[in-house]
Write a protein that holds these residues in place. Sequence first.
Motif, short mmCIF file in Angstrom:
data_model
loop_
_atom_site.label_atom_id
_atom_site.label_comp_id
_atom_site.label_asym_id
_atom_site.label_seq_id
_atom_site.Cartn_x
_atom_site.Cartn_y
_atom_site.Cartn_z
N SER A 1 -29.80 -49.38 47.84
CA SER A 1 -30.00 -48.00 47.37
C SER A 1 -31.26 -47.87 46.53
CB SER A 1 -28.78 -47.53 46.59
OG SER A 1 -28.62 -48.30 45.41
N ARG B 1 -25.60 -53.84 47.75
CA ARG B 1 -25.56 -52.38 47.86
C ARG B 1 -26.52 -51.73 46.88
NH1 ARG B 1 -19.20 -52.07 49.00
NH2 ARG B 1 -19.37 -52.06 51.27
N GLY C 1 -21.34 -43.32 57.06
CA GLY C 1 -22.78 -43.33 56.86
C GLY C 1 -23.56 -42.97 58.12
N ASP D 1 -19.53 -39.00 56.68
CA ASP D 1 -20.02 -39.45 55.37
C ASP D 1 -19.51 -40.85 55.04
OD1 ASP D 1 -21.38 -37.07 55.04
OD2 ASP D 1 -19.87 -36.19 53.70
N ARG D 2 -18.23 -41.10 55.29
CA ARG D 2 -17.65 -42.41 54.99
C ARG D 2 -18.29 -43.51 55.82
NH1 ARG D 2 -12.11 -40.90 53.31
NH2 ARG D 2 -12.59 -40.09 51.25
N THR E 1 -24.52 -39.59 61.08
CA THR E 1 -24.66 -38.14 61.18
C THR E 1 -23.40 -37.53 61.79
OG1 THR E 1 -25.62 -38.20 63.38
CG2 THR E 1 -27.16 -38.37 61.51
#
Length: 157
Positions: free
Chosen positions: A153, A149, A68, A65-66, A70
Amino acid sequence: MKSLHDMPEGPVSASVSLDRLFELAEVLGEMMRRGVAERGLTTARAGVLWALFHQGPMTQRVLADRLGVTPRNVTGLLDALQEDGLVVREAHPTDRRATVVSLSAAGRALTAELRGGRDGLAAVLFDGMSPGQLDAFTVSLGRVIERLRGAGSAGGP
């Protein structure tokens, strides 16, 4: 490649500033790729080591997760790093489904070496800048990064 002497005098447009950011990203990216390759790493593997160095041991899922990526991708990166003796994977103390990843002694030594290189480059790049100039530069970069960022997003420009 443009130098400071090629810059127009007077106010600089936002487009010129963005061009300089692209140039900076290209130069820093190449330096980083070369630096980690000299140590037998890829930028992705170095990113794993850097995350563990800064945030300490964590589960593979949190690490994925950190970064980004899988969980499957992080498993491949960790397999290679473990084979090189740079990370250690251990069973989570309370969750038998999870694995905790941490830097080995060799991983800590390598990340300390990377940090030393980073600190040396910072000293060269920012030599002669006053604390106020460095602060203004850092704040401005922070704003640009936040906006990038946010744009990413929101679907991007």
